[in-house]
Design an enzyme around this catalytic site. Structure first.
Site: not given
Ligand code: PRP
Length: 211
Positions: A102, A106, A198, A201
């Site tokens: 994500r 944005t 998160d 993380d």
């Molecule tokens: C987080 C989570 C989802 C997403 C959810 O991942 O694990 O994949 O955000 O958000 P959304 O429904 O608004 O898309 P992240 O982008 O933090 O990546 P990561 O798992 O690599 O930390």
């Protein structure tokens, strides 16, 4: 389309521990595994079976085996923590990783890894991601699976926010969503509130600060 919230004391117990800010990564991963198993148990209730003739030490009998061709589809990174416990339940499943992160500015999904092969897709895909926030990452993953030709997609998320559920329902009315809890809202940074922070993380111990 249906949204199933797993209503079970063990789910509430482990989810509460998962949410606590003092839960360290090793414990966080353990609670993710336990919740993933409980979610998978619910999400696989309608899997197709076929009879299997076996010999016990005493006699012959007809048992049952899973007939569907199943794919586990973890969304990198956080979905990785849900793979092993579900593979323990479905040892013959294939695992197809999808990379989607994500964009922090944005909150839009950015797909960065997919190796879905041309040819015969799995019968049922279980998309694994602990968090469904805006729904952008899940929507991106389900789009990729539909383009591959997967007939049935189920989304397994530990927590979801209502806006994320609404977004997936709007785009994919045929997808079933299984969650442990639905939180009411997203904050101005699109984090689920009360949420758990998160998940990527916290799983991989890459957390610096929430400030
Ligand atoms: C987080 C989570 C989802 C997403 C959810 O991942 O694990 O994949 O955000 O958000 P959304 O429904 O608004 O898309 P992240 O982008 O933090 O990546 P990561 O798992 O690599 O930390």
């Amino acid at each position: 389309m249906s949204v199933q919230v797993v209503d079970h004391p063990l789910v509430r117990h482990h989810l509460t521990q998962l949410r606590r800010q003092e839960t360290v990564p090793a414990e966080f991963r353990r609670h993710v595994r336990q919740l993933a198993s409980l979610l998978a148990y619910e999400a696989t209730q309608d899997l197709k079976e076929r009879p299997l003739r076996i010999e016990t030490p005493l006699t012959s009998m007809t048992g049952s085996t899973v007939a569907s061709h199943i794919g586990l589809v973890p969304i990198l990174r956080a979905g990785l923590g849900m793979v092993e416990p579900i593979l323990d339940l479905l040892p013959n499943a294939q695992v197809w990783h999808l990379g989607v992160y994500r964009d922090e500015a944005t909150a839009r999904p950015v797909p960065y890894y997919s190796k879905l092969p041309p040819g015969r897709p799995v019968d049922v895909a279980l998309v694994l991601d602990p968090m469904l926030a805006t729904g952008g990452s899940a929507t991106s993953a389900i789009e990729a699976l539909q383009a591959w030709g997967v007939p049935e997609v189920k989304l397994l998320a530990i927590i979801a926010a209502q806006p994320g559920i609404d977004a997936v329902v709007r785009s994919f009315p045929g997808t079933t969503i299984h969650v442990c809890a639905i939180d009411a809202e997203l904050n101005d940074r699109k984090f689920i509130v009360p949420g758990l922070g998160d998940a990527g993380d916290r799983t991989f111990n890459t957390l610096e600060s929430f400030d």
